[in-house]
Design a protein around this motif. Sequence first.
Motif, short mmCIF file in Angstrom:
data_model
loop_
_atom_site.label_atom_id
_atom_site.label_comp_id
_atom_site.label_asym_id
_atom_site.label_seq_id
_atom_site.Cartn_x
_atom_site.Cartn_y
_atom_site.Cartn_z
N ALA A 82 4.59 14.26 -10.99
CA ALA A 82 4.43 13.77 -9.62
C ALA A 82 3.06 14.18 -9.08
N GLU A 83 2.68 15.42 -9.34
CA GLU A 83 1.39 15.92 -8.86
C GLU A 83 0.23 15.09 -9.43
N ARG A 84 0.30 14.81 -10.71
CA ARG A 84 -0.74 13.99 -11.34
C ARG A 84 -0.74 12.57 -10.76
N SER A 85 0.44 12.01 -10.62
CA SER A 85 0.54 10.64 -10.13
C SER A 85 0.01 10.51 -8.71
N ILE A 86 0.31 11.51 -7.88
CA ILE A 86 -0.15 11.48 -6.49
C ILE A 86 -1.67 11.36 -6.46
N GLY A 87 -2.33 12.15 -7.33
CA GLY A 87 -3.80 12.09 -7.40
C GLY A 87 -4.29 10.68 -7.68
N VAL A 88 -3.68 10.04 -8.67
CA VAL A 88 -4.10 8.69 -9.05
C VAL A 88 -3.81 7.69 -7.93
N LEU A 89 -2.66 7.83 -7.30
CA LEU A 89 -2.28 6.92 -6.22
C LEU A 89 -3.25 7.04 -5.05
N LEU A 90 -3.60 8.27 -4.71
CA LEU A 90 -4.51 8.47 -3.57
C LEU A 90 -5.88 7.90 -3.86
N GLU A 91 -6.30 8.06 -5.11
CA GLU A 91 -7.62 7.57 -5.49
C GLU A 91 -7.74 6.07 -5.27
N ARG B 261 -0.88 4.83 0.33
CA ARG B 261 -0.26 5.79 1.24
C ARG B 261 0.98 6.35 0.55
N VAL B 262 0.92 7.66 0.30
CA VAL B 262 1.90 8.27 -0.59
C VAL B 262 2.86 9.19 0.15
N ARG B 263 4.14 8.99 -0.10
CA ARG B 263 5.13 9.94 0.38
C ARG B 263 5.94 10.42 -0.81
N VAL B 264 6.52 11.58 -0.68
CA VAL B 264 7.25 12.16 -1.80
C VAL B 264 8.70 12.39 -1.40
N LEU B 265 9.59 11.88 -2.21
CA LEU B 265 11.01 12.05 -1.94
C LEU B 265 11.57 13.09 -2.90
N GLU B 266 12.13 14.16 -2.32
CA GLU B 266 12.81 15.16 -3.13
C GLU B 266 14.28 15.12 -2.78
N LEU B 267 15.09 15.03 -3.79
CA LEU B 267 16.53 14.89 -3.55
C LEU B 267 17.20 16.25 -3.69
N GLU B 268 18.11 16.51 -2.77
CA GLU B 268 18.72 17.84 -2.81
C GLU B 268 19.69 17.94 -3.98
N GLY B 269 19.96 19.18 -4.33
CA GLY B 269 20.94 19.43 -5.40
C GLY B 269 20.36 19.24 -6.78
N ASP C 219 0.82 -1.22 0.00
CA ASP C 219 0.00 0.00 0.00
C ASP C 219 0.84 1.26 0.00
N ASN C 220 2.13 1.08 0.28
CA ASN C 220 2.98 2.26 0.48
C ASN C 220 3.80 2.56 -0.75
N VAL C 221 3.83 3.85 -1.11
CA VAL C 221 4.64 4.22 -2.25
C VAL C 221 5.40 5.51 -1.94
N VAL C 222 6.65 5.51 -2.39
CA VAL C 222 7.46 6.72 -2.30
C VAL C 222 7.66 7.22 -3.73
N VAL C 223 7.14 8.40 -4.01
CA VAL C 223 7.24 8.96 -5.35
C VAL C 223 8.53 9.77 -5.44
N ASN C 224 9.38 9.38 -6.37
CA ASN C 224 10.66 10.07 -6.49
C ASN C 224 10.91 10.43 -7.95
N PHE C 225 10.31 11.55 -8.38
CA PHE C 225 10.43 11.96 -9.77
C PHE C 225 11.55 12.97 -9.94
N ASP C 226 11.81 13.29 -11.21
CA ASP C 226 12.86 14.29 -11.49
C ASP C 226 12.49 15.62 -10.84
#
Length: 576
Positions: free
Chosen positions: A314-323, A327-335, A298-305
Amino acid sequence: MDFVEQLKSSVDIVKVVGEYVKLRRAGAGPRYSGLCPFHTEKTPSFSVHQTHQFYKCFGCGVGGDVLNFVMEIERLSFYEALKLLAERNGIPMPKRADYSDEETKQRAAIQRMHEIAEEAFRQNLNGPGGREARDYLARRGVAPAVAEEFGLGLAERSGQDLTRRLEREGFSSDQLESSGLVLKRQEGTGFFDRFRGRLMFPIHGESGKIIGFGGRALKAEDEPKYLNSPETPIYRKSYVLYNLHRAKETIRKADRTILVEGYMDVIGVWAAGVREVVASCGTALGSPQVKTLKRHSDNVVVNFDPDTAGANAAERSIGVLLEEGMRVRVLELEGGLDPDEYVKSEGAEKYREKSDKAPGYFYWLADRAGAKFDMRTSEGRVRALQFLLPAVHRVADKLERAAIAGDLAAHLGIEQGMVLDHFRRAAAERRDQPMKAPQEPLRPLEKMLLNTLLVSREVRGEIVPKLKGRPEVEQFRMRRIFQAVFSLHESRPDFQFSELEARMEERDKALLASVIFADDLQGENNPLDLAHACLRKLEEDARQSRKSELRTRVKDAERSGDMAEAMRLTEELSGM
Ligand SMILES: [Zn+2]
C-alpha cells in the motif's frame, strides 16, 4: 466507399473516446475536452471535435482520427483497431484481410489461443476433475454464477491438456511458444502446459478481450501460490488492471476506484455489489496502470490486506498514485480482515460506508510513521517527518501540498516552521513546467474562412472557386492549409477532416488543430453566410490596401513633379 471509410462514418469519435476519457462538452459547439490519456496533466488540454471526428492534445501533441485513437490507447495495430471498432459496433469485417501484417497475425493467433484456453479451463472446472477446485470456491464463498461471470477455470494437472488442444488447432510452435500458455521442454522436443493444477482467473484488457491468466495453486505444496502469464505480444502487465473492463462504467459514475490486492478480493467485493473495484495483476502497481485508472476517475481508495506485506505494498502504491496526481484515501478494515472476508462477514453496505469515509492517505501514512518511530523524542519526530515528506512532495498541487504540510506538523507535534521551510526548498526545485510559447496571432478572418470551408462540401462548392485565385490567400499564414483544402476539394469533394490533416506538415498540423478547436468561432451563424461575409471582408480589405497604395503613389508622383501621373492615379483612386 471502402471499409475503413464506412466504419469511420458509422462510429462517433466522441462516443469511442468517451469510453476511455471523461469528456465534457465545451460550450454549445461540437467540441469536447478532457484530461489527456497519453500524458499526465491536471487541466484538460485534450480535445475532441465531433464534426471533424478528430482528437488533439495541445499538451503532448498527439492527434488523429478514431482509428488512431484506438490504436494508441489499446496499443493495437491498424488492423486490430479496425477489427475492434467493427466488432463493437456490430459491423461485419470484409473477409479479405488486406490490412493484416505478420505481427498482427501472430497476435490474433495468441488471442485465439487464450480464448481456447479459457474454454478448456472452464470445462475442466465444471467437469469431473473439477471437484476439488469447486470445493475450494465454495469454501471461499464464490457462487457458481459468480465463477461463471468471471470465467474462472481449472488448469488440468497432467500438463498436457491445453498443449494438445492447441496443437490440434494447428498453431505453429512459434505461436505456441510466444503465447505464454505453454513451456518448451528442456529435454527432447515439444511443449507442456505452463499452468497445472491451478484455479485460473482470466485477465482482460480494457476492451474486454482475454489477454492473460492468473493461476492460484490449489495444494499447499504447489509453489508459487500465484502464477501469472508472462509478458506476451498481447499482454503487457504494467498497463493492465484486473476487472477494469467490468468496473470502468461504475468507476466513472461513482467517480472513484477501489484498489484491492488480489483476484479473490475483486471477485468478493464485486459479487457483493460494490462494482468500482480493480486490482493490479500480480505486479507492483506502476504508473501506466495509474494513468489508465486516472482516465476514469481521479479518486482512489486503496484497500490492501492488513498484514505487513499488504501495508508495504500500500505504501509503495500510494507513492505511485500520488505521482500521477490521484487523490488517494486508504481504507483499513477492522479485525484484520481483507476486503473479501470483510464484505462476507459485514456486508456490502457497511463496506461501502467504510469506503466513503476512508481517510486521506496522509493520516494513514502518519499513523505508520507513528508506529515506526519514537514520537516522544525529537529525533523520532524528525525521522517520521523524513519518512512522510517524499509522499507529500509527490502531491502535484501546490495549495494542497501546503495544507498537508500544516496537517503533518500538527499531527506529528513538529514545529510548523520546520515543515514549511522544508517545503519552500522543495518547491523551488520543482517548478511546474513552463507553458509553450503562445502562437503568433492569426487573423480572425482566416480562421473563420477555414472553419466554414471545413463545414461541408456545399460551402466549399460555393466558396472555393471564388477564393482560389485571390492573391490575398498567398498572404495567409495558413496558406498551405488553404491550398490543401482547394486541391482536396477538387480530387475528393467529400474528403474527411483526417485526410486533410494527414497531408499537412507538423507545423501546419498544430496550426490546423488550434483553429478547429478555437473557442471564439462558435456561432449560430449559417456557415455559408459567414463565408460570404468573410469573402466580402477580404475584398474590402484588398480594396482598402490598393487605395492606400495608390495614395502613396500619388504623393510620390507629386513629389517628383510628374503631375500627369499624379492626375491619372487620383482619377483611378476616385473610381474605386
Ligand atoms: Zn496529451
